[in-house]
Design an enzyme around this catalytic site. Structure first.
Site, PDB file in Angstrom:
ATOM      1  N   ASP A 147       0.828  -1.214   0.000  1.00 22.62           N
ATOM      2  CA  ASP A 147       0.000   0.000   0.000  1.00 22.62           C
ATOM      3  C   ASP A 147       0.861   1.263   0.000  1.00 22.62           C
ATOM      4  O   ASP A 147       2.097   1.187   0.060  1.00 22.62           O
ATOM      5  CB  ASP A 147      -0.917  -0.046   1.241  1.00 22.62           C
ATOM      6  CG  ASP A 147      -2.258   0.624   0.989  1.00 22.62           C
ATOM      7  OD1 ASP A 147      -2.380   1.404   0.040  1.00 22.62           O
ATOM      8  OD2 ASP A 147      -3.194   0.366   1.783  1.00 22.62           O
ATOM      9  N   ASP A 195      -9.757   3.627  -4.039  1.00 22.02           N
ATOM     10  CA  ASP A 195     -10.478   2.425  -3.595  1.00 22.02           C
ATOM     11  C   ASP A 195     -11.871   2.319  -4.207  1.00 22.02           C
ATOM     12  O   ASP A 195     -12.597   3.307  -4.324  1.00 22.02           O
ATOM     13  CB  ASP A 195     -10.665   2.452  -2.066  1.00 22.02           C
ATOM     14  CG  ASP A 195      -9.360   2.239  -1.342  1.00 22.02           C
ATOM     15  OD1 ASP A 195      -8.298   2.291  -1.982  1.00 22.02           O
ATOM     16  OD2 ASP A 195      -9.407   2.036  -0.114  1.00 22.02           O
TER      17      ASP A 195
END
Ligand code: GAL
Length: 522
Positions: free
Chosen positions: A149, A205
């Site tokens: 991430d 996202d």
């Protein structure tokens, strides 16, 4: 002379070795299950073991969903005394190696999550500066997949460098660990991440709403030319197929036809396919959807050509890809509003649009129902229900069987911009764009304002608020109350209407099954 050639060849070999990902895991987009969308950071070993059992029992492993990935939240808030990451002991009392062993014993592969910054997005220790020790820890634990991430890194810590550091650390372990870059499309990873990771997220996202699914797909239009077995894969983010939260939180969220459009398009774009739902309550119709053999086969096709948009007009879109052996995968998508009382749209794909001969005869197969619909020459039309898709496999019955066509061929939409096709440099990105003339002086020259320096300073307030201010605050509150009342009323009515429409959609879908595949002259 020969010696200097040899030395150069040895240097080149070393340079290539350290500048490419060497895990051999690029051939196909990965498939599996990830914990984040269903559980957020509150995961534990019971959930993961149960999910492993269910992936097997529901036939999902055998359908191809082999990676079982822990997302954010698995680790302890502190590293161990010798600087290693360690699991949260309450949630994972047996530890990660034991969990990985359990997952492996089920014929699955085990994935984990880390972050290319100082902390993960949920606040656990990041791997920046700890790449080597963390990669080695993961390798020692038997990890097969790393999702990496992008939270909590300073702008100066150039994204390409941070992701490359972990690539090198993974290479150095000698264990093939699939490396999935989760940098949300920052700095256009499709331009530089090939050779760094096996896949790269192209967007922010995913959210469980229809509009968001459409938006993410649109962001990916034009990117398919950067994907493939020799490069890596655009990752459109995890699937929301079957997510029961859709209804609760999003009264206008996707229903079945939207979910299958979502699934089919993610598959056609060759996105990694990660189930994001709690398997304890995944409705069987969605399990069946996720297992649709020929949709999964399109995603995992040997040729590895990612699909893309090839035509659109108004709310009708056609996406296509080339498949091994000379077939084409085609998705006809009706994006018409759900409000329409005529929720069917006729969509025609012409053979020339998919690189076949204008009068070539081709078998058209309905991929969802796994039925051949007949042999057609020149084109095929389908009546598609709103938000739904018709997914087709078009295979020429006589030659030439040509698989060299690509969805981006002859599309002005995808004309390359050579200047942008280079790996962006850190300096260019961090300095920001200052326009053609950085001096900003001279007649007619303009300087791009540096928006990062612009600051908004509210007018200084002094003394008690005036009567007018108090009045306008009260008026705003009252207006808010009235609007709120009507919103609630509308949502309740809309909820009922949605049910009716859904029923209508089902009926129209049934009608379309009969009308859909009978184009004029067939
Ligand atoms: C986001 C990422 C999500 C999830 C989350 C965990 O940055 O895009 O997929 O991993 O972090 O905190």
């Amino acid at each position: 002379m020969t010696r200097s050639y040899l030395r150069f060849a040895a240097w080149l070999a070393c340079a290539l070795l350290v500048t490419a990902l060497d895990n051999g895991l690029n051939a196909k987009p990965a498939m599996g299950w990830n914990s984040w969308n269903a559980f957020g950071p509150t995961i534990n070993e019971e959930i993961i073991k149960d999910t492993a059992d269910r992936l097997v029992a529901l036939g999902l492993r055998d359908a191809g969903y082999v990676y079982l990935n822990l997302d954010d939240g698995w680790s302890d808030l502190k590293r161990t005394a010798d600087g290693r990451l360690t699991a949260n002991k309450t949630a994972f009392p047996s530890g990660i190696p034991a969990l990985a062993k359990y997952v492996h014993s089920k014929g699955l592969k085990f994935g984990i999550y880390a972050d290319a910054g100082n902390m993960t997005c949920a606040g656990f220790p990041g791997s920046l500066g700890f790449e080597e020790v963390d990669a080695q820890t993961f390798a020692d634990w038997g990890v097969d997949y790393l999702k990496y991430d992008n939270c909590y890194a300073a702008q100066q810590q150039w994204v390409v460098d941070r992701y490359t550091a972990m690539r090198d650390a993974l290479n150095a372990t000698g264990r093939p660990i699939l490396y999935s870059l989760c940098n949300w499309g920052v700095a256009e990873p499709w331009l530089w991440a090939s050779g760094v990771g096996n896949s790269w997220r192209t967007t922010e996202d995913i959210e469980p709403t229809w509009d968001n699914v459409v938006k993410l797909l649109e962001y990916n239009v034009g990117l398919s030319q950067f994907a493939g077995p020799s490069r890596g894969w655009n990752d459109l983010d995890m699937l929301f197929v079957g997510n029961s939260r859709l209804g609760e939180y999003h009264p206008f969220g996707p229903f079945y036809q939207e979910q299958r459009a979502h699934f089919a398009l993610w598959a056609l774009f060759k996105s990694p396919l990660f189930i994001g739902h709690d398997l304890r309550n995944l409705n069987s119709s969605f399990v069946d959807l996720l297992k649709k053999k020929e949709i999964v086969a399109m995603n995992q096709d040997e040729l590895g050509v990612a699909g893309d948009l090839i035509w659109q007009q108004g709310t009708r879109k056609i996406f296509a890809t080339a498949l091994a052996g000379g077939s084409r995968g085609v998705v006809l998508w009706n994006l018409q509003t759900t409000q329409s009382q005529y929720p069917l749209s006729n969509i025609t794909v012409f053979w020339e649009q998919i690189g076949l001969g204008g009068s070539q005869r081709a078998t058209v197969r309905d991929v969802f129902s796994e039925r051949d619909l007949g042999v057609f020459s020149g084109s095929f039309s389908a009546a598609v229900a709103f938000h739904d898709v018709a997914v087709l496999r078009v295979t020429p019955v006589e030659g030439p069987l040509d698989d060299s066509w690509r969805p981006w061929h002859a599309q002005p939409l995808y004309a390359p911009q050579p200047a942008n096709l280079a790996v962006p440099s850190a300096a260019a990105w961090i300095a920001g764009y200052t326009g053609p003339s950085s001096s900003g002086s001279g007649p007619g020259s303009k300087q791009q304002p540096d928006i990062r320096k612009a600051s908004f300073s509210p007018p200084a307030s002094s003394g008690p608020p005036s009567f007018a201010v108090v009045l306008s605050v009260l008026a705003s509150l009252a207006a808010l109350g009235v609007v709120g009342y009507f919103v609630v009323l509308h949502m309740r009515m809309r909820g009922w209407q949605q049910l009716d429409e859904n029923e209508g959609a089902r009926k129209m879908s049934e009608m379309s099954q009969t009308r859909r595949y009978s184009p004029p002259g067939s």
